[in-house]
Design an enzyme around this catalytic site. Structure first.
Site: not given
Ligand code: NAD
Length: 261
Positions: A145, A158
């Site tokens: 991130s 986080y």
């Molecule tokens: P999201 O909430 O849509 O997806 C996260 C996924 O992780 C979900 O499918 C959830 O079920 C899964 N998950 C959570 N705990 C879990 C576990 N214990 N075992 C297996 N799966 C698990 O979020 P996203 O935005 O798609 O995030 C995906 C990645 O990108 C994450 O690592 C997040 O930190 C990172 N990220 C997202 C953003 C953003 O703006 N969306 C920004 C920076 C980083």
């Protein structure tokens, strides 16, 4: 299209929705066989796998908690059993919740660290063992991130987890480079996914995020998936131990725009 990906096998954690779902879809479009991991959203993960199969791809949805050794083993087993091996492991699963640090319980801290950092360690360890055992050039992509670099008050767990992912990725990239294993991270900025759907549903909060993004738009999961496909492919063969920021310039200190400071 990255033709070298065709026929290869990927595991994508947290693939039922958001960025992980877009990565699973993109890698399947690249003709990879994909293990789509889900934690609780079975319906969406299975529907994605069915859609990808109907479109001529190969995919299977597997339930697993990435914070547990058994869960990670189940994903590796699925890759071997359904598709005969593993080439690319994408540690994407992650979670966040807002809590002022002085009010954060140990349980809240441990939960985020367990999924975002321990899950990345367990996934990478399983993938590395597979690659070493089969003397295979492997590829690991970790979802970090912008908060591996930018402090984020009220999200200390986080930010700590993503800072950990950065140095963990760099360390194992160095540790296994001579054995042909590449490891890179992707650092998304603000991407429109379920993780922040509530925030972006509020126009005021959405605008305050937009104010931090020089490109002036919220990113799409497909834009992160494009970076993952490139890192998975041999087009990035000389890239390891780096973080690719996919953030519309969010990490460029936009407050300094127009000569301020
Ligand atoms: P999201 O909430 O849509 O997806 C996260 C996924 O992780 C979900 O499918 C959830 O079920 C899964 N998950 C959570 N705990 C879990 C576990 N214990 N075992 C297996 N799966 C698990 O979020 P996203 O935005 O798609 O995030 C995906 C990645 O990108 C994450 O690592 C997040 O930190 C990172 N990220 C997202 C953003 C953003 O703006 N969306 C920004 C920076 C980083």
């Amino acid at each position: 299209m990255y033709t070298d990906l065709a026929g290869k096998v990927a595991v994508v954690t947290g693939g039922s929705k958001g960025i992980g779902n877009a990565i699973a879809r993109r890698l399947a479009e690249e003709k990879m066989a994909v293990v789509i991991n889900y934690h609780s959203d079975r319906e969406h993960a299975e529907r994605t796998a069915e859609e990808l199969k109907k479109a001529g791809g190969d995919a299977v949805a597997i339930q697993a908690d990435v914070g547990s050794e058994e869960g990670i083993q189940a994903l590796l087993d699925a890759a071997e059993k359904h598709f005969g091996g593993l080439d690319v492991w994408v540690n994407n699963a992650g979670m966040e919740n807002r809590v002022p640090t002085h009010e954060m319980s140990l349980k809240e801290w441990e939960k985020v660290i367990n999924v975002n950092l321990t899950g990345v360690f367990l996934g990478a360890r399983a993938a590395i063992n597979h690659f070493l055992k089969h003397q295979k050039k492997g590829n690991i992509i970790n979802m970090s991130s912008v908060h591996e670099r930018i402090p984020w008050p009220t999200f200390a767990h986080y930010a700590a987890s993503k800072g950990g992912v950065k140095l963990f990725s760099e360390t194992i990239a160095l540790e296994y480079a001579k054995r042909g294993i590449r490891v890179n991270s992707i650092a998304p900025g603000a991407i429109e996914t379920p993780i922040n759907a509530e925030k972006f549903a509020d126009p005021k909060q959405k605008q305050s995020t937009l104010d931090l993004i020089p490109i002036n738009s919220i990113g799409k999961p497909e834009e992160v998936a494009a970076a993952a496909a490139w890192l998975a492919s041999s087009e990035s063969s000389y890239v390891t131990g780096t973080t690719l920021f996919v953030d519309g310039g969010m990490s460029l200190y936009s407050e300094f725009e127009e000569g301020k400071g």
